[in-house]
Design a protein around this motif. Sequence first.
Motif, PDB file in Angstrom:
ATOM      1  N   LYS A   1       0.861  -1.184   0.000  1.00  0.00           N
ATOM      2  CA  LYS A   1       0.000   0.000   0.000  1.00  0.00           C
ATOM      3  C   LYS A   1       0.897   1.233   0.000  1.00  0.00           C
ATOM      4  N   CYS A   2       1.032   1.869  -1.158  1.00  0.00           N
ATOM      5  CA  CYS A   2       1.910   3.035  -1.283  1.00  0.00           C
ATOM      6  C   CYS A   2       1.414   4.166  -0.384  1.00  0.00           C
ATOM      7  N   THR A   3       2.295   4.681   0.456  1.00  0.00           N
ATOM      8  CA  THR A   3       1.960   5.820   1.301  1.00  0.00           C
ATOM      9  C   THR A   3       2.542   7.123   0.780  1.00  0.00           C
ATOM     10  N   SER A   4       3.639   7.033  -0.006  1.00  0.00           N
ATOM     11  CA  SER A   4       4.191   8.245  -0.606  1.00  0.00           C
ATOM     12  C   SER A   4       5.141   7.896  -1.745  1.00  0.00           C
ATOM     13  N   TYR A   5       5.174   8.770  -2.738  1.00  0.00           N
ATOM     14  CA  TYR A   5       6.110   8.665  -3.852  1.00  0.00           C
ATOM     15  C   TYR A   5       6.498  10.079  -4.258  1.00  0.00           C
TER      16      TYR A   5
ATOM     17  N   PHE B   1      10.208   6.282  -2.349  1.00  0.00           N
ATOM     18  CA  PHE B   1       8.975   5.504  -2.356  1.00  0.00           C
ATOM     19  C   PHE B   1       8.838   4.809  -1.009  1.00  0.00           C
ATOM     20  N   SER B   2       7.646   4.855  -0.430  1.00  0.00           N
ATOM     21  CA  SER B   2       7.395   4.148   0.828  1.00  0.00           C
ATOM     22  C   SER B   2       6.023   3.501   0.765  1.00  0.00           C
ATOM     23  N   ALA B   3       5.895   2.369   1.462  1.00  0.00           N
ATOM     24  CA  ALA B   3       4.642   1.620   1.434  1.00  0.00           C
ATOM     25  C   ALA B   3       4.471   0.839   2.720  1.00  0.00           C
ATOM     26  N   GLU B   4       3.221   0.504   3.014  1.00  0.00           N
ATOM     27  CA  GLU B   4       2.912  -0.431   4.084  1.00  0.00           C
ATOM     28  C   GLU B   4       2.873  -1.834   3.494  1.00  0.00           C
ATOM     29  N   VAL B   5       3.485  -2.763   4.188  1.00  0.00           N
ATOM     30  CA  VAL B   5       3.639  -4.120   3.682  1.00  0.00           C
ATOM     31  C   VAL B   5       2.302  -4.865   3.715  1.00  0.00           C
ATOM     32  N   THR B   6       2.038  -5.631   2.653  1.00  0.00           N
ATOM     33  CA  THR B   6       0.853  -6.482   2.570  1.00  0.00           C
ATOM     34  C   THR B   6       1.290  -7.914   2.290  1.00  0.00           C
TER      35      THR B   6
ATOM     36  N   THR C   1       6.362  -1.223   7.584  1.00  0.00           N
ATOM     37  CA  THR C   1       6.561  -0.362   6.430  1.00  0.00           C
ATOM     38  C   THR C   1       7.890  -0.699   5.756  1.00  0.00           C
ATOM     39  N   ALA C   2       8.005  -0.300   4.502  1.00  0.00           N
ATOM     40  CA  ALA C   2       9.248  -0.467   3.759  1.00  0.00           C
ATOM     41  C   ALA C   2       9.400   0.717   2.818  1.00  0.00           C
ATOM     42  N   SER C   3      10.645   1.029   2.457  1.00  0.00           N
ATOM     43  CA  SER C   3      10.882   2.191   1.605  1.00  0.00           C
ATOM     44  C   SER C   3      12.116   1.978   0.748  1.00  0.00           C
TER      45      SER C   3
ATOM     46  N   PHE D   1       6.965  -9.873   3.760  1.00  0.00           N
ATOM     47  CA  PHE D   1       5.818 -10.284   4.559  1.00  0.00           C
ATOM     48  C   PHE D   1       6.280 -11.242   5.656  1.00  0.00           C
ATOM     49  N   THR D   2       7.087 -10.723   6.547  1.00  0.00           N
ATOM     50  CA  THR D   2       7.656 -11.490   7.658  1.00  0.00           C
ATOM     51  C   THR D   2       7.524 -10.664   8.934  1.00  0.00           C
ATOM     52  N   PRO D   3       7.442 -11.310  10.103  1.00  0.00           N
ATOM     53  CA  PRO D   3       7.507 -12.746  10.351  1.00  0.00           C
ATOM     54  C   PRO D   3       6.146 -13.415  10.155  1.00  0.00           C
ATOM     55  N   ASP D   4       6.099 -14.712  10.416  1.00  0.00           N
ATOM     56  CA  ASP D   4       4.845 -15.444  10.377  1.00  0.00           C
ATOM     57  C   ASP D   4       3.972 -15.000  11.554  1.00  0.00           C
ATOM     58  N   GLN D   5       2.817 -14.411  11.249  1.00  0.00           N
ATOM     59  CA  GLN D   5       1.912 -13.944  12.302  1.00  0.00           C
ATOM     60  C   GLN D   5       0.583 -14.704  12.282  1.00  0.00           C
ATOM     61  N   SER D   6       0.640 -15.958  11.838  1.00  0.00           N
ATOM     62  CA  SER D   6      -0.589 -16.752  11.762  1.00  0.00           C
ATOM     63  C   SER D   6      -1.217 -16.981  13.131  1.00  0.00           C
ATOM     64  N   ALA D   7      -0.390 -16.884  14.195  1.00  0.00           N
ATOM     65  CA  ALA D   7      -0.928 -17.086  15.547  1.00  0.00           C
ATOM     66  C   ALA D   7      -1.486 -15.804  16.158  1.00  0.00           C
ATOM     67  N   LEU D   8      -1.347 -14.686  15.462  1.00  0.00           N
ATOM     68  CA  LEU D   8      -1.841 -13.412  15.989  1.00  0.00           C
ATOM     69  C   LEU D   8      -3.346 -13.314  15.760  1.00  0.00           C
ATOM     70  N   THR D   9      -4.096 -13.074  16.831  1.00  0.00           N
ATOM     71  CA  THR D   9      -5.561 -13.105  16.730  1.00  0.00           C
ATOM     72  C   THR D   9      -6.200 -11.763  17.062  1.00  0.00           C
ATOM     73  N   ILE D  10      -5.482 -10.658  16.829  1.00  0.00           N
ATOM     74  CA  ILE D  10      -6.064  -9.347  17.125  1.00  0.00           C
ATOM     75  C   ILE D  10      -6.309  -8.533  15.858  1.00  0.00           C
ATOM     76  N   VAL D  11      -5.923  -9.069  14.691  1.00  0.00           N
ATOM     77  CA  VAL D  11      -6.158  -8.377  13.423  1.00  0.00           C
ATOM     78  C   VAL D  11      -7.190  -9.173  12.627  1.00  0.00           C
ATOM     79  N   TYR D  12      -8.254  -8.487  12.169  1.00  0.00           N
ATOM     80  CA  TYR D  12      -9.329  -9.143  11.410  1.00  0.00           C
ATOM     81  C   TYR D  12      -9.573  -8.391  10.109  1.00  0.00           C
ATOM     82  N   PRO D  13      -9.578  -9.066   8.946  1.00  0.00           N
ATOM     83  CA  PRO D  13      -9.197 -10.473   8.790  1.00  0.00           C
ATOM     84  C   PRO D  13      -7.694 -10.641   8.940  1.00  0.00           C
TER      85      PRO D  13
END
Length: 252
Positions: free
Chosen positions: A22-26, A58-63, A104-106, A130-142
């Motif tokens: 998700k691009c936040t700035s360019y 360029f900066s973005a939020e990781v998906t 975030t990454a840039s 897209f690291t680390p593995d957050q499959s056990a995290l249960t506070i973000v939906y979806p």
Amino acid sequence: MNRYGQTITWSTITAPHLFTGKCTSYSLRDAVSRQLMDDEGGDNVALALHSAKAELNFSAEVTDGSTDFLDLSDGVAITVSGIASGVVLASRAVETWRLGQRKTASVQATWFPDMVIGAGGAAGTGLDAFTPDQSALTIVYPGGVLIYGTHGLGHASGVLHGLTIEQQLTITEDEPSPVGTILGAASHGYLRTIQLDLLSTAAAPAKKSVLALTGAPDHSADYRIESVETKFESKRGKMYAISAVWIPPFTA
């Protein structure tokens, strides 16, 4: 998303994307170098504008699609939509995790409009951001669509509040041509650095030791710690700020 009223370019939807996210700035700052020439009295009599180049950020939020982050270890030439001539050379690529925030990454790069690519290599696009593995995290939906906070990252000395991995390269430009254009540049001195913020729960690691992180990507291994700062602040827990560095000969 719908736009109403005046016809403008809105948000970052159509901005160039240097990796998936998700691009936040360019931004692209196109400029020339200014050289003033004066007379015996110190007054300017002429002005030369030369060595055209542009600074790109360029900066973005990781998906969950951010598996194509730049690897600058083999080359730095990159392709940017809308730039059809010259050469774009990346010099910095950063990944940042912070407690309670999205990862975030840039990327920072320079466009040399008068340069031809030559034999230089292209930057790799194989790092999985897209690291680390957050499959056990249960506070973000979806779940499983973004990286949130520092869950899944760890260090034996404390609770990780922040981690930044930075790839760096030096770009050394050739002297300008007789008509004031930059026709060549060399990339060299590749290194990676880590900045780590920990809430202390154990003794700090020793400087010059190998930094040991869990859950972090493969390019966070084999760093040597160069500084450890212990910090106390009013109404806050004791913290460690750790800096570590990696160069290619450290590869196991």
